[in-house]
Write a protein that holds these residues in place. Sequence first.
Motif, short mmCIF file in Angstrom:
data_model
loop_
_atom_site.label_atom_id
_atom_site.label_comp_id
_atom_site.label_asym_id
_atom_site.label_seq_id
_atom_site.Cartn_x
_atom_site.Cartn_y
_atom_site.Cartn_z
N ASP A 25 3.13 3.79 -8.75
CA ASP A 25 4.16 3.31 -7.57
C ASP A 25 3.20 2.16 -6.80
N PHE A 26 2.41 1.45 -7.60
CA PHE A 26 2.04 0.13 -6.64
C PHE A 26 2.35 -1.02 -7.39
N PRO A 27 2.78 -2.11 -7.03
CA PRO A 27 3.02 -2.28 -5.40
C PRO A 27 4.26 -1.77 -5.04
N SER A 28 5.12 -1.16 -5.72
CA SER A 28 6.49 -0.62 -5.35
C SER A 28 6.73 0.36 -6.15
N PHE A 33 0.55 0.08 -12.06
CA PHE A 33 0.09 -0.96 -11.91
C PHE A 33 -1.32 -0.69 -12.79
N ASP A 35 -4.88 -1.60 -13.16
CA ASP A 35 -5.89 -2.12 -12.24
C ASP A 35 -7.21 -2.39 -13.04
N TYR A 113 7.44 -7.02 -10.38
CA TYR A 113 7.75 -6.49 -8.77
C TYR A 113 7.94 -7.57 -8.03
#
Length: 187
Positions: A25-28, A33, A35, A113
Motif C-alpha cells: 500500500d505504498f504510495p497508494s 512497492f 524498495d 501509481y
Amino acid sequence: MSPSAAGALERAREAMARLVVDVPDFPSPGVVFKDVTPLLADHEALTAGVAALAEAGRDDDGATTVDAVVGMEARGFLLAAPVALALGASLVPVRKAGKLPRATHAVSYSLEYGEATLEIHTDALAPGSRVLLVDDVLATGGTLRATRELVEACGAEVAAVAMLMELTFLPGREALGEVPLTCLTSV
Ligand SMILES: O=P(O)(O)OC[C@H]1O[C@H](OP(=O)(O)OP(=O)(O)O)[C@H](O)[C@@H]1O
Ligand SMILES: Nc1ncnc2[nH]cnc12
C-alpha cells in the motif's frame, strides 16, 4: 556470458531476494512497492547488481556496445551512473518535468501509481548513437515507453534495456518490442 559475469548475476539475484523489501500500500492502496534502498546500502550487493546490469551493454567478448547510458529519475540515476562508468560510456539523465535547464523534448505517460512527464535535453544524445536504458523496476512500462520516445526524438536508438526487477503481472515488457531486455529478477 563470462564466468565473472555469471557470478555477478548470481550474487545480484541472491542479494535482491534477501534485500529488496515489499512495502504494501505504498504510495497508494493496492500497490506493493519494491524498495531497493537496502540493496543500494549493501556494497557487495550494489557491486554485483551494477556489474550484472552493465553486461547488457557488452558483447560476448566483453566490449562495450553502447555510446550512452540513460537513467530515469530518480532511482534510475543511482544505477545508471555506475553502469556508465563500468562501460566507459556517457551518462544521460531523463528527468521529471521542469528540472532540466535547457531546451528539452518532453513525453507524458502513466505508471503504476500516477502520471508524469519526462524530459531529455534535445542535445543530450548524438544522432545515431546507441543507448542502454537503466532503471530499477519495470512495472507498467510507461516510464520505459516514454524514455524510448525521448531517445528517439534525439535521433538516437535504444540498443538495450537493463532493469533490476520486472513485475511480470504488469505488461511492461510490451513497451519494448524487439529491443533486448535484461531483468535480473522477475516477480
Ligand atoms: O513501469 P512503470 O509503471 O513506468 O514504473 C516504473 C518506474 O516507476 C519508478 O519510478 P518513479 O516514477 O516512482 O520515480 P522515482 O524513481 O523518482 O521514485 C521506477 O523507478 C521506474 O522508473
Ligand atoms: N511496485 C513498484 N515498486 C517500486 N517501484 C515501482 N514503480 C512502479 N511500480 C513500482
